[in-house]
Design a protein around this motif. Structure first.
Motif, mmCIF file in Angstrom:
data_model
loop_
_atom_site.group_PDB
_atom_site.id
_atom_site.type_symbol
_atom_site.label_atom_id
_atom_site.label_comp_id
_atom_site.label_asym_id
_atom_site.label_seq_id
_atom_site.Cartn_x
_atom_site.Cartn_y
_atom_site.Cartn_z
ATOM 1 N N GLY A 256 0.837 -1.207 0.000
ATOM 2 C CA GLY A 256 0.000 0.000 0.000
ATOM 3 C C GLY A 256 0.867 1.251 0.000
ATOM 4 O O GLY A 256 0.645 2.187 -0.771
ATOM 5 N N GLU A 257 1.875 1.239 0.866
ATOM 6 C CA GLU A 257 2.757 2.396 0.975
ATOM 7 C C GLU A 257 3.537 2.613 -0.326
ATOM 8 O O GLU A 257 3.681 3.746 -0.792
ATOM 9 C CB GLU A 257 3.713 2.168 2.151
ATOM 10 C CG GLU A 257 4.399 3.421 2.616
ATOM 11 C CD GLU A 257 4.896 3.317 4.072
ATOM 12 O OE1 GLU A 257 4.432 2.420 4.815
ATOM 13 O OE2 GLU A 257 5.752 4.137 4.431
ATOM 14 N N ALA A 260 1.166 3.959 -2.996
ATOM 15 C CA ALA A 260 0.811 5.360 -2.709
ATOM 16 C C ALA A 260 1.964 6.274 -3.092
ATOM 17 O O ALA A 260 1.763 7.299 -3.761
ATOM 18 C CB ALA A 260 0.459 5.525 -1.234
ATOM 19 N N TYR A 274 -3.625 8.434 1.441
ATOM 20 C CA TYR A 274 -3.099 7.260 2.139
ATOM 21 C C TYR A 274 -2.567 7.746 3.489
ATOM 22 O O TYR A 274 -1.707 8.644 3.522
ATOM 23 C CB TYR A 274 -1.975 6.604 1.309
ATOM 24 C CG TYR A 274 -1.444 5.318 1.913
ATOM 25 C CD1 TYR A 274 -2.227 4.161 1.929
ATOM 26 C CD2 TYR A 274 -0.187 5.269 2.502
ATOM 27 C CE1 TYR A 274 -1.750 2.988 2.499
ATOM 28 C CE2 TYR A 274 0.296 4.094 3.066
ATOM 29 C CZ TYR A 274 -0.494 2.953 3.064
ATOM 30 O OH TYR A 274 -0.029 1.790 3.623
ATOM 31 N N HIS A 280 -0.461 13.440 4.315
ATOM 32 C CA HIS A 280 -1.874 13.174 4.614
ATOM 33 C C HIS A 280 -2.293 14.074 5.772
ATOM 34 O O HIS A 280 -1.550 14.231 6.745
ATOM 35 C CB HIS A 280 -2.041 11.698 4.994
ATOM 36 C CG HIS A 280 -3.470 11.298 5.253
ATOM 37 N ND1 HIS A 280 -4.123 11.611 6.424
ATOM 38 C CD2 HIS A 280 -4.357 10.608 4.503
ATOM 39 C CE1 HIS A 280 -5.356 11.135 6.366
ATOM 40 N NE2 HIS A 280 -5.521 10.523 5.199
ATOM 41 N N VAL A 297 -5.797 2.503 -0.671
ATOM 42 C CA VAL A 297 -5.240 3.740 -1.247
ATOM 43 C C VAL A 297 -6.293 4.333 -2.180
ATOM 44 O O VAL A 297 -6.870 3.606 -2.997
ATOM 45 C CB VAL A 297 -3.960 3.442 -2.078
ATOM 46 C CG1 VAL A 297 -3.371 4.731 -2.643
ATOM 47 C CG2 VAL A 297 -2.921 2.690 -1.256
#
Ligand SMILES: *Cc1c(COP(=O)(O)O)cnc(C)c1O
Length: 379
Positions: A256-257, A260, A274, A280, A297
């Motif tokens: 995910g990171e 993103a 994210y 964010h 995301v």
């Protein structure tokens, strides 16, 4: 026991009849009694089933709670919480809410005289201002869907403390691997087990966990009285899924990171949402209450149209076009025309769900393949 060990062992004993190391699927509706009123703790499978009981004990310990209950879906679990209330009671809920929860509140429970207030909860004082004598439940969902806003659970717990309200947190997007609301002051944790806890897109289930004996008594009374329980086969599948929860969530969060970060540098992409990104808006709160940032995301395109978003969706090969989230495989969706289509366009855009917003449930595949798929689609 630490968390990773709990996913594999908590609440689970070898089967007392055979020694089977895996909890068997007790596919039975009733249990033979030695004499009237004398049984082995099981009478009828709506009330208790050994496979379900094992899962309930396991999930309770993962959330660091004492009592767990499993239901036929996430919404059936939320339904149970609402049935703890009475006509005239008031609920304060996150405004940026899972659509099904919103529908349950407004089209079912509002009819029975329960009043709902919706607020963004970005500032706990907004919740405090709405609390009165009749407030019996504060409903928090964090991160929210699909904007991935973060609500400070501890700050909300502090304003709810001292009132007559229970604080419940929908922990579906984080799982207890990432965030444990009971430790932050919540009274009830709710899960759509369908998502990350099951983790393999093969079960629909819900769960509640609490440490409060009074709430637990009500929870089990309603679970048995309303009867929205899950079946033993599904409980078995989730017990199996949970054994790799820590491994999956670690990889979902890593992927995910990476996705993103990669999206922030893509020329076709406008905004990336994210909670793990330093820019964010709630990153500081996310870092405080989450140990990782999960695999969800959302992003928008510079060309902010439904057509542009649909073009990306249709060109993805690995990211499958589907509702739901939290399975090992990557999914892609378009909230404005899928999950959030029933919300009026102005209100929808106001909350950030613009026409080009795309939501990803990043799976546990090789990151190179996921990025190559997105890269080809965004070109
Ligand atoms: C899916 C979901 C639900 C509803 O769960 P079901 O298992 O589909 O009934 C509730 N909350 C969130 C955040 C969800 O993603």
């Amino acid at each position: 026991m630490k968390f990773n060990t709990k996913t594999i062992h908590a609440g689970l004993e070898p089967d007392s009849a055979t020694g089977a190391i895996m909890t068997p699927i007790y596919q039975t509706s009733t249990f033979v009694q030695e004499s009237v009123g004398v049984n082995k703790g099981f009478e009828y499978a709506r009330s208790h089933n050994p496979t379900r009981s094992a899962l309930e004990a396991n999930l309770a310990q993962l959330e660091n709670g004492k009592f767990g209950a499993c239901f036929g879906s996430g919404l059936a679990a939320i339904d149970c919480v609402l049935k703890m209330l009475s006509p005239g009671d008031e609920v304060i809920s996150t405004s940026d809410l899972y659509g099904g929860s919103y529908r349950l509140f407004n089209t079912i429970f509002a009819k029975y005289g329960i009043k709902f207030h919706y607020t963004a909860m970005d500032d706990a004082s907004k919740v405090k201002a709405l609390i009165n004598e009749n407030t019996k439940l504060v409903w928090v969902e964090t991160p929210t869907n699909p904007m991935l806003n973060i609500i400070d659970i501890e700050a909300i717990a502090n304003v709810v403390k001292g009132s007559k309200a229970m604080l419940a947190v929908d922990n579906t997007f984080s799982t207890p691997y990432i965030q444990r609301p009971l430790e932050l002051g919540a009274d009830i944790v709710m899960h759509s087990v369908t998502k990350y806890l099951g983790g393999h897109s093969d079960v629909v289930m819900g769960a509640l966990v609490t440490s409060d004996e009074k709430i637990a008594k009500e929870m089990y009374r309603i679970q048995n009285s309303s009867g929205a329980v899950c079946g033993p086969q599904d409980a078995f599948l989730v017990l199996r899924g949970v054994k790799t929860l820590h491994l999956r969530m670690q990889r979902h969060s890593e992927n995910g990171e990476k996705v993103a970060n990669w999206l922030t540098k893509n020329p076709a992409v406008d905004k990336v949402y994210y909670p793990g990104l330093p820019n964010h808006k709630n990153h500081a709160v996310a870092k405080k209450q989450m140990s990782a940032f999960s695999g969800m995301v959302s992003f928008t395109l510079k060309t902010d149209t439904t057509q542009a978003a649909h073009a990306v969706l249709s060109k993805c090969k690995l990211f499958a076009l589907a509702e739901s989230l939290g399975g090992v495989e990557s999914l892609i969706g378009h909230p404005a025309t899928m999950t959030h289509a029933s919300i009026p366009a102005d209100a929808r855009r106001e909350s950030g769900v613009v026409d080009s917003l795309i939501r990803l449930s990043v799976g546990v595949e090789d990151i190179e393949d996921l990025i190559a798929d997105l890269d080809a689609a965004l070109k």
